[in-house]
Design an enzyme around this catalytic site. Structure first.
Site, mmCIF file in Angstrom:
data_model
loop_
_atom_site.group_PDB
_atom_site.id
_atom_site.type_symbol
_atom_site.label_atom_id
_atom_site.label_comp_id
_atom_site.label_asym_id
_atom_site.label_seq_id
_atom_site.Cartn_x
_atom_site.Cartn_y
_atom_site.Cartn_z
ATOM 1 N N HIS A 161 0.902 -1.305 -0.274
ATOM 2 C CA HIS A 161 0.097 -0.150 0.056
ATOM 3 C C HIS A 161 0.598 1.490 -0.152
ATOM 4 O O HIS A 161 0.363 2.387 -0.480
ATOM 5 C CB HIS A 161 -1.049 0.063 1.170
ATOM 6 C CG HIS A 161 -0.414 0.285 2.416
ATOM 7 N ND1 HIS A 161 -0.009 -0.885 3.354
ATOM 8 C CD2 HIS A 161 -0.187 1.558 3.226
ATOM 9 C CE1 HIS A 161 0.402 -0.051 4.398
ATOM 10 N NE2 HIS A 161 0.636 1.071 4.176
ATOM 11 N N ASP A 173 0.416 -7.657 1.601
ATOM 12 C CA ASP A 173 0.795 -6.234 1.656
ATOM 13 C C ASP A 173 2.329 -5.957 1.751
ATOM 14 O O ASP A 173 2.685 -5.451 2.468
ATOM 15 C CB ASP A 173 0.157 -5.574 2.800
ATOM 16 C CG ASP A 173 -0.108 -3.911 2.778
ATOM 17 O OD1 ASP A 173 0.347 -3.483 1.874
ATOM 18 O OD2 ASP A 173 -0.056 -3.365 3.609
ATOM 19 N N SER A 175 4.635 2.848 7.681
ATOM 20 C CA SER A 175 4.569 1.597 7.074
ATOM 21 C C SER A 175 5.526 1.380 6.291
ATOM 22 O O SER A 175 6.174 2.107 5.485
ATOM 23 C CB SER A 175 3.198 2.011 6.039
ATOM 24 O OG SER A 175 1.965 1.875 7.032
#
Length: 460
Positions: free
Chosen positions: A116, A146, A220
């Site tokens: 992402h 992911d 992230s």
């Protein structure tokens, strides 16, 4: 004066003799011996943060964690432009910039991050801890887990992070989260492992490491490391009502990450091995329903056709309690372990059958070679061609209809794509089989994209 001195000496000797006699004859005996030892600091367990040295691990990690900038272009509707220039001028392109983190995993410039973080990027830029910036190439992604893999061509050998064994970490163990939250580079936070094999989707597909190390937007794709400075996870998400850190964060385990990255490097895509079982996690209520004694493990409701489980002789009603040496408490434990394996790998499956424990070797099947069936519908994952043809990025294709209630509509439904089941996106066959498991006598609501491009909704 001499007399007083003599009396003092006599009194002192009397006291010593009395105390000695008590010690020798009257004091209770004990077989134990007490030894005072210096504290053992060889392990960090049970020590407060003030007694644990995080500096070595932090120093190793910050030089291997990078800043990732994602430039993407999206189309936006502008009603004012439509008023002046008509429908052709109403849609404009707008540049968007997103940021995240990444982890250098090789000295020649391979970088692990989240899918992402780089999704829909038209341009990727990586900044190292020494402030050098490079253009990055996207090698491959795995949207299900992911994870994404980038490559930069640096003019020097890069400091990189070694993979630790995420299966070996324990709840309560100290960990560090390293990343670039809010564009603040080289940020290190500390916490403990709060839980393992955490599934936030309730579909059993994910298996996160949960920590209470502070993670915020921008973290992230960054590193979760142990106190030895080894990579044990890729920080992925937070659970928060505000969008900022509120107590817990989650990371993809390093064993799963390493397998995905090796696949992307070697094959260009992720090689998924499939065990071929569907079923239920056990607890007291489920155990009572199925009439078994076990309250932990994975109860097999159905065996997938042509799968390794079917060929090895696993049966409905078996309870999986171990895969190789890994204890299985539920589906997230099972899926996390299988996600580290490839087609044709052999896994020793320990089951309980008729109240007896038995170990059966199972050869994992390639995902594309088997079909899944539930409620009289055989289905398979959609291909890249299907995604392009229908303009979708998820769904499950109906391969064959055997359900008597739907047989009259078989020609129309076969080849169509299931978009959702009971308002849950049909991301892949595992999602759908999990949703339909044990619902043979219950009705479900399906949203289906037919072959002619129409969306229909049916309940059966």
């Amino acid at each position: 004066m001499k007399k007083i001195g003599s009396l003092f000496i006599v009194s002192l000797l009397s006291g010593i003799i009395t105390l000695g006699a008590y010690k020798l004859f009257l004091e209770p005996k004990s077989n134990s011996s007490l030894t005072t030892v210096s504290p053992n600091y060889s392990k960090n367990v049970s020590l407060g943060a003030e007694n644990v040295d995080f500096t070595t691990a932090a120093d190793m990690a910050v030089h291997s964690v990078v800043h990732v900038k994602n430039v993407s272009v999206r189309k936006v509707y502008n009603p004012i432009m439509e008023f002046f220039y008509g429908s052709k001028g109403s849609v404009q392109q707008q540049e968007q910039i997103g940021t995240g983190s990444g982890v250098v995993i090789s000295e020649d410039g391979y970088i692990a991050t989240n899918n992402h973080v780089v999704q829909d990027a038209t341009d990727l830029e990586v900044t190292l801890n020494n402030n050098k910036t490079y253009k990055a190439k996207l090698v491959g992604t795995d949207s299900k887990m992911d994870i994404a893999l980038l490559k930069i061509d640096a003019d020097e050998k890069l400091p990189y992070m070694v993979f630790g064994d995420s299966d070996a970490i324990k709840v309560g163990e100290w960990v560090l989260a390293v990343g670039n939250p809010y564009n603040l580079t080289s940020t290190v936070t500390a916490g403990i492992v709060s839980a393992k094999a955490r599934d936030l989707s309730n579909e059993g597909l994910q298996s996160f490491i949960q920590t209470d190390a502070a993670v915020n937007p921008g973290n992230s794709g960054g590193a979760l490391v142990n106190t030895n400075g080894e990579l044990i996870g890729i920080n992925t998400m937070i659970s928060s009502p505000t969008g900022s850190y509120a107590g817990y964060s989650f990371a993809v385990p390093s064993n799963i990450t390493r397998k995905i990255i090796e696949d992307l490097m070697q094959f260009g895509n992720v090689q998924r091995g499939v065990l071929g079982v569907q079923g239920s996690e056990l607890n007291s209520a489920v155990a009572e329903h199925f009439g078994i004694n076990e309250t932990q493990g994975f109860y097999i409701n159905e065996i997938t056709k042509k799968s390794g489980a079917e060929k090895a002789g696993l049966k409905e009603g078996d309870v999986i309690v171990k895969l190789d040496t890994k204890k299985i408490n539920g589906f997230s434990d099972l899926s996390s372990y299988i996600n580290t394996k490839r087609p044709n790998d052999v896994v020793n499956v320990t089951i309980i059958r008729d109240e007896k424990e038995k170990t059966i070797p199972v050869t994992l099947t390639k995902k594309e070679l088997i079909t899944y069936e539930a409620k009289g519908i055989e289905f398979e994952d959609i291909s890249s061609n299907d995604k392009k043809e229908y303009g979708i990025n998820y769904g499950v294709k109906i391969k064959k209809i055997t359900n008597e209630d739907l047989i009259d509509y078989a020609n129309e439904l076969e080849g169509s794509i299931i978009l959702s089941v009971d308002n849950v996106k049909a991301k892949d066959v595992e999602t759908v089989t999990k949703l339909l498991s044990g619902k043979d006598k219950q009705r479900s609501r399906y949203e289906i994209l037919t072959k002619n491009g129409k969306i229909v909704r049916i309940i059966f």
